[in-house]
Design a protein around this motif. Structure first.
Motif, mmCIF file in Angstrom:
data_model
loop_
_atom_site.group_PDB
_atom_site.id
_atom_site.type_symbol
_atom_site.label_atom_id
_atom_site.label_comp_id
_atom_site.label_asym_id
_atom_site.label_seq_id
_atom_site.Cartn_x
_atom_site.Cartn_y
_atom_site.Cartn_z
ATOM 1 N N THR A 193 0.810 -1.070 -0.038
ATOM 2 C CA THR A 193 -0.217 -0.003 -0.069
ATOM 3 C C THR A 193 0.746 0.982 0.017
ATOM 4 O O THR A 193 0.376 2.164 -0.512
ATOM 5 N N HIS A 194 2.131 1.289 0.462
ATOM 6 C CA HIS A 194 3.019 2.443 0.385
ATOM 7 C C HIS A 194 3.344 2.682 -0.885
ATOM 8 O O HIS A 194 3.423 3.933 -1.172
ATOM 9 N N GLU A 245 -0.349 4.180 -2.721
ATOM 10 C CA GLU A 245 -1.076 5.023 -1.995
ATOM 11 C C GLU A 245 -1.121 6.580 -3.013
ATOM 12 O O GLU A 245 -0.376 6.675 -3.495
#
Length: 78
Positions: free
Chosen positions: A74-75, A78
């Motif tokens: 997810t980093h 985003e």
């Protein structure tokens, strides 16, 4: 529900953001492209394409990169 924009410029923008995040995470880990592509078992061309914002990586590729760099996938998204 959101309607899609009339053109795909937003996709290109997101691909560039993804590439910048992959590159940033790689640099923070003091990894070269060579080290990362070998550890993630992806081609160097694939990694270069992703970092340049031209790539359309599979989920498996993103998971490999995130795992090797020790960041949540997810980093990168985003």
């Amino acid at each position: 529900m959101h309607a899609l924009p009339d053109d795909d410029d937003w996709l290109t923008n997101r691909q560039h953001i993804l590439g910048a995040r992959v590159r940033s995470a790689r640099v923070q880990q003091n990894l070269t492209q060579e080290q990362l592509h070998l550890a993630a078992e992806i081609s160097r061309d694939t990694l270069q394409s992703i970092e340049a914002g031209r790539g359309n990586p599979t989920l498996a590729t993103l998971l490999r990169l995130a795992h090797v760099m020790g960041v949540p996938v997810t980093h990168l998204l985003e």
